[in-house]
Design a protein around this motif. Structure first.
Motif, PDB file in Angstrom:
ATOM      1  N   GLN A   1      -5.907   2.312   0.976  1.00 44.41           N
ATOM      2  CA  GLN A   1      -5.449   1.847  -0.328  1.00 44.41           C
ATOM      3  C   GLN A   1      -5.599   0.338  -0.468  1.00 44.41           C
TER       4      GLN A   1
ATOM      5  N   HIS B   1      -8.156  -1.410  -3.178  1.00 45.30           N
ATOM      6  CA  HIS B   1      -7.695  -2.403  -4.156  1.00 45.30           C
ATOM      7  C   HIS B   1      -8.615  -3.620  -4.155  1.00 45.30           C
TER       8      HIS B   1
ATOM      9  N   SER C   1       0.822  -1.204   0.000  1.00 43.94           N
ATOM     10  CA  SER C   1       0.000   0.000   0.000  1.00 43.94           C
ATOM     11  C   SER C   1       0.853   1.250   0.000  1.00 43.94           C
TER      12      SER C   1
ATOM     13  N   THR D   1       1.209   4.449  -2.750  1.00 45.60           N
ATOM     14  CA  THR D   1       0.902   5.842  -2.422  1.00 45.60           C
ATOM     15  C   THR D   1       2.144   6.716  -2.408  1.00 45.60           C
TER      16      THR D   1
END
Length: 311
Positions: free
Chosen positions: A73, A77, A9, A13
């Motif tokens: 995140q 997903h 994650s 990001t």
């Protein structure tokens, strides 16, 4: 969340990036909050709720922190939602507190981390002062109560408001602000937040787009608001939040008129929108319940080519 998911994650990001056209197939919401700041849903639960509301492009924009992005995140997903890493910075325009949203930011950028660290210190200092003032008024346990409600998240006045409700001192958070935490009340502590120009620079240096949040909520005259928007643009700002939460057509037309006048004096701004969601029992801040008006150029054109004008 296991370390493998967390690592993945964070790598997702760590840089701003474009997204596919499918991200715009449903609702777009570019302003919301989780338990990482003053929301009441965890980042994962917030993403799940957004998915249920038909949101396909979401930005998590917690106040002065990106602590919830990795969890959000990972959930995005698994849910098939496109998540833009974001933040809502507190800043000063003169003596006026304003909020600047950063969208599609690099969460590991040095400038962003420094900006967050500064605000962490200022928020803790302010929270201690608020607690001291409340406890002198007879509300024993204010610091512990608010700190407990904030958990690992950024502490703010909403946590003191919720504690006052839970402790039975007021009936709801609205009354907590009206009596103790709002402008001119004992919990209204002045803070020397970083200024607007420095805040925009921090976002831009992190590869993100800077958005002036909810312009109609600052209580400014139209002349002063026009000056704020112009100063924001001249500082390198990218977009104006044209729609924020439940907004009547008159208010939307007012913001569009401000944008039009800005264009008359030079470059204009792109348009952004968001629910400003904090908790499920606020229908005026419903996730995915916002839409851009026709004829404006959306901020997501910065990352999604060929989007054109909003339909």
């Amino acid at each position: 969340m296991n370390s493998e998911i967390l690592s993945t994650s964070l790598s997702l990001t760590a840089r701003s990036q474009p997204f596919s056209a499918e991200a715009l197939s449903g609702q777009v919401d570019l302003h919301c909050h989780s338990t990482a700041s003053d929301g009441i849903l965890s980042p994962a639960a917030l993403v799940s709720r957004a998915k249920s509301a038909g949101v396909t492009l979401l930005a998590l924009t917690d106040h002065d922190t990106v602590a919830g992005i990795a969890e959000a995140q990972a959930e995005a997903h698994s849910q098939g939602v496109t998540l833009l890493p974001g933040i809502e910075f507190t800043a000063l325009w003169g003596r006026r507190v304003v909020h600047i949203v950063g969208l599609n930011i690099d969460c590991e950028a040095t400038a962003l981390r420094e900006a967050i660290s500064t605000r962490d210190r200022l928020r803790v200092e302010r929270a201690h002062q608020i607690a001291e003032r409340l406890e002198k008024r007879g509300f024993a346990g204010a610091w512990v109560g608010a700190r407990t409600l904030a958990g690992d998240g950024v502490i703010g006045r909403p946590h003191f408001a919720r504690w006052l409700v839970d402790a039975g001192y007021v009936a709801d958070t609205g009354k907590a602000f009206k009596r103790y935490l709002g402008a001119g009340k004992i919990g209204d502590v002045t803070v020397s937040w970083p200024d607007l120009r420095a805040t925009v620079a921090s976002i831009r240096e992190a590869g993100g787009a800077a958005v002036l949040a909810h312009p109609l909520k600052y209580g400014l005259t139209r002349t002063r608001l026009q000056a704020l928007i112009a100063d924001f643009r001249d500082a390198g700002g990218d977009a104006l939040e044209v729609v924020c939460g439940q907004q009547n057509p008159v208010q939307t037309r007012e913001v569009l008129a401000l944008l039009a006048r800005l264009g008359d004096s030079g470059a204009s701004l792109l348009a952004s929108l968001g629910s400003d969601f904090h908790q499920p029992d606020q229908p005026w801040r419903k996730l995915g319940g916002v839409h851009l008006p026709a004829g404006v150029e959306p901020v997501w054109n910065l990352w999604q080519t060929g989007a054109g004008l909003a339909p």
